[in-house]
Structures are given as structure tokens and as C-alpha cells.
Scaffold this motif. Sequence first.
Motif, PDB file in Angstrom:
ATOM      1  N   ALA B 121     -41.426  26.171  13.054  1.00 46.36           N
ATOM      2  CA  ALA B 121     -42.595  26.783  12.415  1.00 46.36           C
ATOM      3  C   ALA B 121     -42.646  26.413  10.928  1.00 46.36           C
ATOM      4  O   ALA B 121     -43.716  26.134  10.382  1.00 46.36           O
ATOM      5  N   LEU B 122     -41.492  26.409  10.272  1.00 49.07           N
ATOM      6  CA  LEU B 122     -41.453  26.066   8.845  1.00 49.07           C
ATOM      7  C   LEU B 122     -41.861  24.611   8.627  1.00 49.07           C
ATOM      8  O   LEU B 122     -42.438  24.264   7.598  1.00 49.07           O
ATOM      9  N   ASP B 123     -41.551  23.758   9.596  1.00 50.13           N
ATOM     10  CA  ASP B 123     -41.899  22.333   9.480  1.00 50.13           C
ATOM     11  C   ASP B 123     -43.407  22.120   9.484  1.00 50.13           C
ATOM     12  O   ASP B 123     -43.928  21.332   8.728  1.00 50.13           O
ATOM     13  N   GLU B 124     -44.087  22.814  10.403  1.00 49.14           N
ATOM     14  CA  GLU B 124     -45.457  22.368  10.647  1.00 49.14           C
ATOM     15  C   GLU B 124     -46.459  23.454  10.982  1.00 49.14           C
ATOM     16  O   GLU B 124     -47.602  23.155  11.277  1.00 49.14           O
ATOM     17  N   SER B 125     -46.075  24.710  10.967  1.00 48.51           N
ATOM     18  CA  SER B 125     -46.990  25.730  11.447  1.00 48.51           C
ATOM     19  C   SER B 125     -47.343  26.736  10.360  1.00 48.51           C
ATOM     20  O   SER B 125     -46.484  27.149   9.577  1.00 48.51           O
ATOM     21  N   ALA B 126     -48.612  27.134  10.364  1.00 50.89           N
ATOM     22  CA  ALA B 126     -49.044  28.172   9.432  1.00 50.89           C
ATOM     23  C   ALA B 126     -48.590  29.555   9.893  1.00 50.89           C
ATOM     24  O   ALA B 126     -48.752  30.540   9.179  1.00 50.89           O
ATOM     25  N   GLU B 127     -48.021  29.633  11.103  1.00 51.48           N
ATOM     26  CA  GLU B 127     -47.573  30.924  11.642  1.00 51.48           C
ATOM     27  C   GLU B 127     -46.196  31.336  11.125  1.00 51.48           C
ATOM     28  O   GLU B 127     -45.668  32.365  11.524  1.00 51.48           O
ATOM     29  N   TRP B 128     -45.606  30.540  10.246  1.00 51.95           N
ATOM     30  CA  TRP B 128     -44.205  30.766   9.909  1.00 51.95           C
ATOM     31  C   TRP B 128     -43.880  32.165   9.353  1.00 51.95           C
ATOM     32  O   TRP B 128     -42.781  32.678   9.662  1.00 51.95           O
ATOM     33  N   PRO B 129     -44.783  32.828   8.569  1.00 49.03           N
ATOM     34  CA  PRO B 129     -44.362  34.154   8.062  1.00 49.03           C
ATOM     35  C   PRO B 129     -44.089  35.139   9.201  1.00 49.03           C
ATOM     36  O   PRO B 129     -43.121  35.911   9.147  1.00 49.03           O
ATOM     37  N   ALA B 130     -44.953  35.099  10.227  1.00 45.71           N
ATOM     38  CA  ALA B 130     -44.751  36.012  11.361  1.00 45.71           C
ATOM     39  C   ALA B 130     -43.494  35.618  12.152  1.00 45.71           C
ATOM     40  O   ALA B 130     -42.736  36.485  12.611  1.00 45.71           O
TER      41      ALA B 130
END
Lengths: 197, 251
Positions: B121-130
Amino acid sequence: MAVDDLQRLIELLARLPGLGPRSARRVALALLKRKDVLMLPLARALEETALRVHPCSICGNLDTAEPCAICRDAARDDSQLCVVEDISDLWALDRAGGFRGRYHVLGGTLSALDGVGPEELRIDQLLRRVAEGQVKEVVIATGATVAGETTAHYLTDRLAGSGVQVSRLAQGVPIGGDLDYLDDGTLNAALKARRPY
Amino acid sequence: MQWTDDGIVLARQRHGEHAAVVSLLTREHGRHAGLVRGAMGRRLRGVIEPGNEVSAEWRARLTEHLGHYRIELKTAHAAATFGAPLRLLALVSAAALTERTLAEHEPHPALFAAFQALLRALDESAEWPAVYARFELGLLAELGYGLDLETCAVSGATAGLAYVSPRTGRAVTRDRAGGYEERLLPLPAFLADGRGGAAANEPLIDIRNGLRLTGHFLEQRVFAPHARKMPSARERLIEGLARADTISGIG
């Protein structure tokens, strides 16, 4: 020289970077064979350096004079300030000759695991230097590591609102580097930082 | 003794001039340290960075020995976060929390999978905070302090859960909060409904509430009893999220 003294010399030499007990013995013997031309001048140089060299109160560099030669150099550009982790980084950058501004040595990087916080680094001194008003650009030259990058972001946050431009050293393909031999992280960083050509 | 496993780099402690003691979260052997010769050299220095996925071969005469690792890079996640301050802080915070809280040599395959999901998620996703908030929730569960967010502690209802008791860690519905709302911790919907993923457009307030919830129990049950402080990277992550105006502005 008593055997104890020789042993002590070897033990001390073995603590130096790049030397182990075996190479320390070779160094000790080489010194003893050339006492007058090498050992005694080295001993005197070590003592003088230990007594006379101190960290510069402005930038943190090591010098016999206060402030250091770089801080005294009137030909340098006061508007550019390069922030480095350690004195060895300052020396490397200055040796390269591409930067003619001033330097600031942080004395390490922020580390969550080692418990190194902002108060352990020379960050307040940096902010005071910037607040004096002469600096227009701060070049953050911390390492391309997680700790170096975390520190760079922290400094950028602290410098926000000070009116100075903050820049960061580029990351990517080294001069003379074949892409085939580069690690994935460097290649991806180079791709991200590509520019019109 | 010898084994090979996948690992995520958590920490690196310099040992002498060229070596380092490296701590990994491995898939089958849990948090496990080992000496890496040449760790500070040109070839391995960039590999042994927190968050990087590696293949590790560990050797020692006895299991209780520190042993030696031979490490090869699988995926360089650390460098991918360099341009995004909050993603980098999330990565450092996750590594520091795991390194500081997890017992050595105890397998935690679920946490390994959660850490891998966070890294993706940290690499490529905007969902990482969740995903990060879910990782902390998973860490609490692996440490034995899992929260009960599926049923209401008062009524047994599974719908309408809106708060968590800061004392018991059990969820409560909005109806049964009965005047105690201010004393309870808000339960964001993305943690309450048990879905596997988390949408990129989670309201920022929900992300902050999620981290407030996990932060409370990490502090109260894990760090405070040992008079230890939460990792500074997590504190700076929370500050960064508090300053952000929108979820898309987080980066």
C-alpha cells in the motif's frame, strides 16, 4: 620499551578503523623500525591535533581555528547553506568542489530505534543560522537512507515558513554506472527523478 | 542450525566496521536477529534498510545463538517512500513498533502478511493510511491485546458500532453509548465493519480516529507498563496527519 607498552600500543592501534590485531602489530613494528622519521613525528602530530583541533562553533567542522577555515572564507556564498550528517560528508562535498556556499554539520540523523531525536542533533543551531537572514537556500545533503530521508523531511518541516528555499541532493544513476548493476531502489529513484532532455 | 525464510528489515545496528546486527520480521521465524558480514559495505548498505523485503538464510550452531544471516534483496520498498514524508514515517513507525514490541523467535505469520500488505500500500496505493491503522490493530492482536470490534459489549449487536471503551477495548453501538460518548473512543467505520480493505476516500477524521484508537491501546497496554515511549516516527506521523486538510493531500 617494555612489552606491556608495546602491547598497549598494538591494542590502541587495533581500535582504529580498518585495523585489526594483526594489522595493528604490523603498524606497530613499522613505526618502531622508523622511529625518527615516522613514529616520533606521528606522536607529536597526534598530540598537537588532539590539543588544537576543535569543532567549529558555527558549522561543526573540525579545525584548529575558531571559526573554521570554511566559515572564515570570505569568497564563499553566504546565501547557500549545505546541511550534512557528518564531518566526513562535509569533506567529501568540499573535495568535489561543486559547492561554494557554507556548511552545517548535523552530527547524525534522526533514528526512531536508536532514540536519536531532534535535540540530539545540531538542528536548533541550524535554525538560528537561517534566522539570521543571510541564507536564501538550504541544500539538504543527508544520505539516501531511511534515516537520512526522515531527517531531510523533518528539516524541511522545521524550515517551512522561514522564507528560505529548501533543496535536496538528487538521487539516481551514478557517473560511470551501468544500469545493469544498480539496485532496484536506485533505479526507481532515478526514474522518478527523470527530467526533460 | 540453518533455515531460509522471507523477511522484512526492521532495524540495523552497526557492529564493528563492516558488519551489522540486523533484525528481521520473518514469515515463519518471527522477529529474528542475526549478524550480517559486509552489511555496511557498498553492496548491502542499500539493501538493509527498514521496510525492504529480503530473502534471508540464517545459520548458527545453536538456536539461541545470534547466528549469521546471508541476505538478498527481494523488493526495495524503502526507496519508494523517499519522496513522500508521511508514507516514509508510516514505514519507519511500523518497523519501530514491530521491533520494540514483538518478542523474538515467536512466529507471527499474520503480522508478516499485514506488514507486507502495508508495504504494498505504501508503494502504490492511496489507501495506505487505513491499511496502516489496520496494521496497528493487527499488531495489538498479535501482542495479545486484540480489540473486540465486532459486537456491542452491551447489547451484542453487530451493526451500528460507533465507539470503543478505552478500558476494555470492546465496541459499543451509538444507541448504547448512553451519555458516555465523550469518555469513549470513536470507532471509525473502516475498522468497525470488518471489511478486508479500506477505501482511498476514507474521511480523514476516520483515519485520525483509527490511529487515536490504536495509539491509546498501544500506549496503555504495551508501552506505558514498561515505562517506554512510543516511537517518535509515529508521533510525527500523527502530527503530519493532523496538519493535512484532505486525504488526497497526505501523499
